[in-house]
Design a protein around this motif. Structure first.
Motif, PDB file in Angstrom:
ATOM      1  N   ASP A   1      46.804  29.771  43.103  1.00  0.00           N
ATOM      2  CA  ASP A   1      46.229  28.766  42.205  1.00  0.00           C
ATOM      3  C   ASP A   1      44.866  28.287  42.692  1.00  0.00           C
ATOM      4  OD1 ASP A   1      48.135  28.579  40.314  1.00  0.00           O
ATOM      5  OD2 ASP A   1      48.934  26.626  40.925  1.00  0.00           O
ATOM      6  N   GLY A   2      43.893  28.403  41.840  1.00  0.00           N
ATOM      7  CA  GLY A   2      42.596  27.805  42.143  1.00  0.00           C
ATOM      8  C   GLY A   2      41.810  28.485  43.249  1.00  0.00           C
ATOM      9  N   PHE A   3      42.251  29.647  43.696  1.00  0.00           N
ATOM     10  CA  PHE A   3      41.572  30.305  44.820  1.00  0.00           C
ATOM     11  C   PHE A   3      40.224  30.878  44.376  1.00  0.00           C
ATOM     12  CE2 PHE A   3      41.004  34.184  47.566  1.00  0.00           C
ATOM     13  CZ  PHE A   3      40.690  33.494  48.725  1.00  0.00           C
ATOM     14  N   ARG A   4      39.165  30.354  44.949  1.00  0.00           N
ATOM     15  CA  ARG A   4      37.809  30.859  44.678  1.00  0.00           C
ATOM     16  C   ARG A   4      37.226  31.346  45.989  1.00  0.00           C
ATOM     17  NH1 ARG A   4      36.168  29.648  39.488  1.00  0.00           N
ATOM     18  NH2 ARG A   4      37.704  28.305  38.483  1.00  0.00           N
ATOM     19  N   PRO A   5      37.212  32.665  46.185  1.00  0.00           N
ATOM     20  CA  PRO A   5      36.773  33.212  47.481  1.00  0.00           C
ATOM     21  C   PRO A   5      35.337  32.811  47.794  1.00  0.00           C
ATOM     22  CG  PRO A   5      37.771  34.922  46.118  1.00  0.00           C
ATOM     23  CD  PRO A   5      37.603  33.720  45.251  1.00  0.00           C
ATOM     24  N   THR A   6      35.067  32.750  49.084  1.00  0.00           N
ATOM     25  CA  THR A   6      33.697  32.457  49.533  1.00  0.00           C
ATOM     26  C   THR A   6      33.019  33.757  49.964  1.00  0.00           C
ATOM     27  OG1 THR A   6      34.555  31.988  51.736  1.00  0.00           O
ATOM     28  CG2 THR A   6      34.273  30.116  50.258  1.00  0.00           C
ATOM     29  N   TYR A   7      33.562  34.875  49.504  1.00  0.00           N
ATOM     30  CA  TYR A   7      32.992  36.185  49.837  1.00  0.00           C
ATOM     31  C   TYR A   7      33.234  37.124  48.670  1.00  0.00           C
ATOM     32  CZ  TYR A   7      37.911  36.455  51.012  1.00  0.00           C
ATOM     33  OH  TYR A   7      39.280  36.361  50.964  1.00  0.00           O
ATOM     34  N   GLU A   8      32.581  38.278  48.705  1.00  0.00           N
ATOM     35  CA  GLU A   8      32.640  39.229  47.599  1.00  0.00           C
ATOM     36  C   GLU A   8      33.225  40.543  48.097  1.00  0.00           C
ATOM     37  OE1 GLU A   8      31.283  38.261  44.508  1.00  0.00           O
ATOM     38  OE2 GLU A   8      31.947  40.130  43.599  1.00  0.00           O
ATOM     39  N   SER A   9      34.148  41.123  47.342  1.00  0.00           N
ATOM     40  CA  SER A   9      34.709  42.414  47.751  1.00  0.00           C
ATOM     41  C   SER A   9      33.607  43.471  47.783  1.00  0.00           C
ATOM     42  CB  SER A   9      35.812  42.852  46.782  1.00  0.00           C
ATOM     43  OG  SER A   9      35.263  43.477  45.633  1.00  0.00           O
ATOM     44  N   THR A  10      33.781  44.463  48.622  1.00  0.00           N
ATOM     45  CA  THR A  10      32.755  45.513  48.746  1.00  0.00           C
ATOM     46  C   THR A  10      32.549  46.245  47.423  1.00  0.00           C
ATOM     47  OG1 THR A  10      33.229  45.796  51.098  1.00  0.00           O
ATOM     48  CG2 THR A  10      32.138  47.632  49.977  1.00  0.00           C
ATOM     49  N   VAL A  11      33.657  46.568  46.728  1.00  0.00           N
ATOM     50  CA  VAL A  11      33.522  47.324  45.477  1.00  0.00           C
ATOM     51  C   VAL A  11      32.739  46.532  44.435  1.00  0.00           C
ATOM     52  CG1 VAL A  11      34.825  48.133  43.469  1.00  0.00           C
ATOM     53  CG2 VAL A  11      35.478  48.878  45.758  1.00  0.00           C
ATOM     54  N   THR A  12      33.055  45.240  44.281  1.00  0.00           N
ATOM     55  CA  THR A  12      32.313  44.469  43.276  1.00  0.00           C
ATOM     56  C   THR A  12      30.871  44.260  43.734  1.00  0.00           C
ATOM     57  OG1 THR A  12      33.345  42.466  44.183  1.00  0.00           O
ATOM     58  CG2 THR A  12      34.256  43.322  42.129  1.00  0.00           C
ATOM     59  N   GLN A  13      30.666  44.051  45.028  1.00  0.00           N
ATOM     60  CA  GLN A  13      29.282  43.911  45.513  1.00  0.00           C
ATOM     61  C   GLN A  13      28.486  45.181  45.194  1.00  0.00           C
ATOM     62  OE1 GLN A  13      27.952  40.983  46.924  1.00  0.00           O
ATOM     63  NE2 GLN A  13      26.127  42.123  46.302  1.00  0.00           N
ATOM     64  N   ASN A  14      29.126  46.345  45.401  1.00  0.00           N
ATOM     65  CA  ASN A  14      28.450  47.609  45.068  1.00  0.00           C
ATOM     66  C   ASN A  14      28.063  47.641  43.589  1.00  0.00           C
ATOM     67  OD1 ASN A  14      28.768  48.545  47.677  1.00  0.00           O
ATOM     68  ND2 ASN A  14      30.517  49.886  47.214  1.00  0.00           N
ATOM     69  N   LEU A  15      28.966  47.149  42.738  1.00  0.00           N
ATOM     70  CA  LEU A  15      28.669  47.138  41.298  1.00  0.00           C
ATOM     71  C   LEU A  15      27.506  46.203  40.980  1.00  0.00           C
ATOM     72  CD1 LEU A  15      32.303  47.204  39.859  1.00  0.00           C
ATOM     73  CD2 LEU A  15      30.580  49.006  39.610  1.00  0.00           C
ATOM     74  N   TRP A  16      27.508  45.022  41.595  1.00  0.00           N
ATOM     75  CA  TRP A  16      26.406  44.075  41.321  1.00  0.00           C
ATOM     76  C   TRP A  16      25.096  44.635  41.872  1.00  0.00           C
ATOM     77  CZ3 TRP A  16      29.742  42.985  38.308  1.00  0.00           C
ATOM     78  CH2 TRP A  16      30.933  42.293  38.561  1.00  0.00           C
ATOM     79  N   ASP A  17      25.164  45.315  43.024  1.00  0.00           N
ATOM     80  CA  ASP A  17      23.950  45.940  43.572  1.00  0.00           C
ATOM     81  C   ASP A  17      23.425  47.026  42.635  1.00  0.00           C
ATOM     82  OD1 ASP A  17      24.175  44.284  45.749  1.00  0.00           O
ATOM     83  OD2 ASP A  17      24.967  45.813  47.113  1.00  0.00           O
ATOM     84  N   SER A  18      24.339  47.594  41.832  1.00  0.00           N
ATOM     85  CA  SER A  18      23.925  48.602  40.850  1.00  0.00           C
ATOM     86  C   SER A  18      23.486  47.949  39.542  1.00  0.00           C
ATOM     87  CB  SER A  18      25.086  49.557  40.558  1.00  0.00           C
ATOM     88  OG  SER A  18      25.535  50.147  41.753  1.00  0.00           O
ATOM     89  N   GLY A  19      23.462  46.633  39.498  1.00  0.00           N
ATOM     90  CA  GLY A  19      22.947  45.928  38.326  1.00  0.00           C
ATOM     91  C   GLY A  19      23.982  45.567  37.280  1.00  0.00           C
ATOM     92  N   ALA A  20      25.269  45.867  37.529  1.00  0.00           N
ATOM     93  CA  ALA A  20      26.299  45.579  36.526  1.00  0.00           C
ATOM     94  C   ALA A  20      26.456  44.070  36.327  1.00  0.00           C
ATOM     95  CB  ALA A  20      27.623  46.207  36.931  1.00  0.00           C
ATOM     96  N   VAL A  21      26.994  43.715  35.174  1.00  0.00           N
ATOM     97  CA  VAL A  21      27.146  42.326  34.756  1.00  0.00           C
ATOM     98  C   VAL A  21      28.634  41.973  34.729  1.00  0.00           C
ATOM     99  CG1 VAL A  21      26.908  40.786  32.744  1.00  0.00           C
ATOM    100  CG2 VAL A  21      25.029  42.332  33.388  1.00  0.00           C
ATOM    101  N   MET A  22      29.024  40.861  35.343  1.00  0.00           N
ATOM    102  CA  MET A  22      30.441  40.465  35.336  1.00  0.00           C
ATOM    103  C   MET A  22      30.768  39.582  34.136  1.00  0.00           C
ATOM    104  SD  MET A  22      32.943  38.818  38.197  1.00  0.00           S
ATOM    105  CE  MET A  22      32.541  37.104  38.230  1.00  0.00           C
ATOM    106  N   LEU A  23      31.670  40.062  33.273  1.00  0.00           N
ATOM    107  CA  LEU A  23      32.101  39.288  32.106  1.00  0.00           C
ATOM    108  C   LEU A  23      33.207  38.303  32.458  1.00  0.00           C
ATOM    109  CD1 LEU A  23      32.282  42.172  29.493  1.00  0.00           C
ATOM    110  CD2 LEU A  23      30.582  40.334  29.554  1.00  0.00           C
TER     111      LEU A  23
END
Lengths: 490, 95
Positions: free
Chosen positions: A97-119
């Motif tokens: 419940d309510g868990f908001r990580p203070t870090y980003e998974s490697t796979v999602t970071q790779n996606l954001w580094d590739s310019g992808a947009v999180m919906l």
């Protein structure tokens, strides 16, 4: 022009490059579609502001001539098993419940580094334990497909699981693509049920760092997308060597899209006798035969093979996966994050927190895992299952002497109704009968939508390749996709 | 090896999951159903098969023994159910 949300990732990328529309327009089209499709319950949390900020940044990069690649500006849904910095990450569980990580998974970071947009973050079976997306604390996700005839015509159907929200979102055109994770079939089975492509890469290809752990020796992230090409583009961005995951493999990431040559002449396609199981519906058998014919017509050589331990993969999985889960889920003790339910003393606080925080299926599996790892039973259950697992991997190793890929059905049925199989765990587990063996052997595998069932629901065909054979896998999948010509939509 | 309710109680305790008395018997049935199904593994001849420890054929990497992280106390505590003065607050451990 087609609606922006109907474009594949490859088409949308081309449109962005040509300036036909902006990433912001594409993202806004998805945000509007998401709002209209909330009844599917695909998203646990929508992140529209973040999406618009990311889209604007993408447009700025493109305007400056610095587009990051094929995914720049592409709106994606993220399975709620991936930790995303500042955005709710619950694994579909009440205990987070309510868990908001203070870090980003490697796979999602790779996606954001590739310019992808999180919906946003999409729904899933709790801790990825399930095959129907009905164990989520946030309620079931619905399959956007409905049967056109038969007893279940018009009824609500499950999207499969555990990556049910991912598959439903991509099929319903409320995400261009989605991340999923696959432990025993959790990408491929929902992909098949929702009429899209689901790819589980080789164990070690995508980093598990920041992905909430279920069964560490099996878990692997992968894409769900509408085409094989889109899956290749996503995998290329998701995969990397990651020093933060000790099982991440240090191999270069090839251009997977470049592997889609359409040429499979001389490819040896294995058809395993043991996948012809009693009780498999004739329409599944018929589709499998069509797949064989399609690949043969494209120049492949069809080889009969044997994978003798196939039927033991599922029961072995239901020792290994719960054992690892019981250990991984020990961290949810109510002390450092998530739910805490106070008891009389520390132990009772643990017990009350976990009793309330975990759903029934998760509790059942944690208890099975605890039992098979407990003193006196470890050898009989856990070590035995790990020995059987070696036999299953050996089966595949032997098969690769005579074939390059293996072709099977993805699932023994099309999507079933909400509530069906709910009270019979083993009937639910049997959904993964065709997908679990590749998981146990750590092999890459893909489900490609290949046809409609008698009642108008999507069915998938499943290809398995040797470890790190993703290029061959995708090439064969591309040929299957072209031959099947699956264009139906929910 | 059917589980009785006492064994289920013991497993629940080991797993730190509270189970109401009334739920022990149905839970035992469910677990026995699954364990009965996995017993088919006994049919497999596993003589000479090593238990799998790693599905990837790889040598375990070693990392440099260096500090690469740290000084993130507030981030570590950000999701704590209870915290005070830079610490997690937990129920009393020692009576």
């Amino acid at each position: 022009m087609a609606a922006l949300t109907d474009l594949t990732i490859a088409q949308a990328g081309a449109g962005l490059d040509k300036g036909e529309f902006t990433a912001r327009e594409l993202t806004d089209a998805y945000l509007t579609a998401m709002e209209a499709a909330r009844s599917l319950n695909a998203y646990i949390e929508e992140t529209p502001e973040r999406a618009q900020t990311m889209a604007d940044a993408s447009d700025a990069r493109r305007a400056a001539g610095n587009a990051a690649g094929a995914l720049d500006g592409i709106p994606l849904a993220i399975k709620d098993l991936f930790c995303t910095e500042g955005a709710l990450s619950t694994a579909g569980s009440h205990i987070l419940d309510g868990f908001r990580p203070t870090y980003e998974s490697t796979v999602t970071q790779n996606l954001w580094d590739s310019g992808a947009v999180m919906l946003g973050k999409v729904n899933m079976d709790e801790f990825a334990m399930g095959s129907a997306n009905i164990t989520s604390h946030y309620g079931p996700t619905l399959n956007p497909w409905k049967a056109s005839s038969g007893d279940n015509a018009g009824k609500d159907l499950v999207p499969g699981g555990s990556s049910g929200g991912s598959a439903a979102a991509v099929a319903a055109r409320i995400a261009a693509g989605a991340t999923g994770t696959d432990t025993g079939g959790s990408i491929r089975q929902p992909g098949a049920f929702c009429g899209i492509v689901g790819l589980k890469p080789t164990y070690g290809r995508c980093s598990r760092w920041g992905v909430i752990a279920f069964a560490s020796s099996l878990d692997q992230a992968g894409p769900l997308a509408r085409t094989v090409e889109d899956s290749a583009l996503m995998l290329e961005a998701m995969a990397s060597f990651d020093p933060k995951d000790s099982t991440s493999v240090d191999l270069p990431v090839p251009s997977y899209a470049a592997a889609l040559t359409g040429d499979i002449r001389g490819l040896r396609v294995g058809v395993p006798a043991e996948y012809r199981m009693d009780g498999t519906p004739p329409e599944i058998e018929a589709l499998w035969q069509k797949g064989v014919d399609w690949l043969r017509d494209a120049g492949a050589e069809i080889v009969d093979i044997s994978l003798p331990h196939t039927k033991y993969a599922l029961p072995a999985y239901y020792i290994v996966a719960p054992a690892e889960a019981s250990s991984n889920l020990a961290r949810y003790d109510g002390m450092r994050f998530g739910l805490r339910v106070d008891g009389e003393d520390l132990t009772e606080t643990y017990e009350r927190t976990r009793a309330e925080g975990f759903g029934h299926e998760v509790k059942r599996r944690v208890m099975i895992g605890t039992y098979v790892l407990s003193a006196g039973y470890y050898d009989a259950y856990y070590l035995k299952a790990q020995r059987v697992r070696t036999r299953i991997a050996d089966d595949f190793r032997a098969a690769w002497d005579s074939c390059d890929v293996v072709l099977t059905p993805t699932t023994p049925s099309s999507a079933f109704t909400l509530g069906e199989k709910q009270d019979d765990p083993i009937a639910m587990y049997l959904n993964d009968i065709f997908t679990v063996p590749a998981s146990m052997a750590g092999l890459p595998a893909i489900s490609v939508p290949a046809g409609l069932s008698d009642v108008g629901l999507p069915l998938g065909l499943h290809l398995i390749a040797p470890a790190f054979g993703e290029e061959t896998l995708l090439r064969a999948a591309g040929v299957l996709e072209s031959a099947a010509g699956f264009t139906a939509q929910p | 090896m059917a589980l009785d309710t006492d064994t289920v109680k013991r497993i629940a305790r080991l797993a730190r999951i509270h189970v109401d008395e009334a739920d022990l018997a149905p839970l035992a049935d469910e677990l026995n159903n699954i364990l009965g199904w996995v017993e088919q593994l006994d049919e497999v001849d596993t003589d000479g098969a090593e238990p799998m420890t790693s599905v990837a054929e790889m040598v375990q990497r070693l990392r440099v023994d260096a500090v690469t992280d740290g000084d993130v106390r507030d981030r570590v505590l950000a999701n704590a159910p209870m915290e005070a003065d830079g610490f997690f607050v937990v129920p009393k451990v020692i009576e």
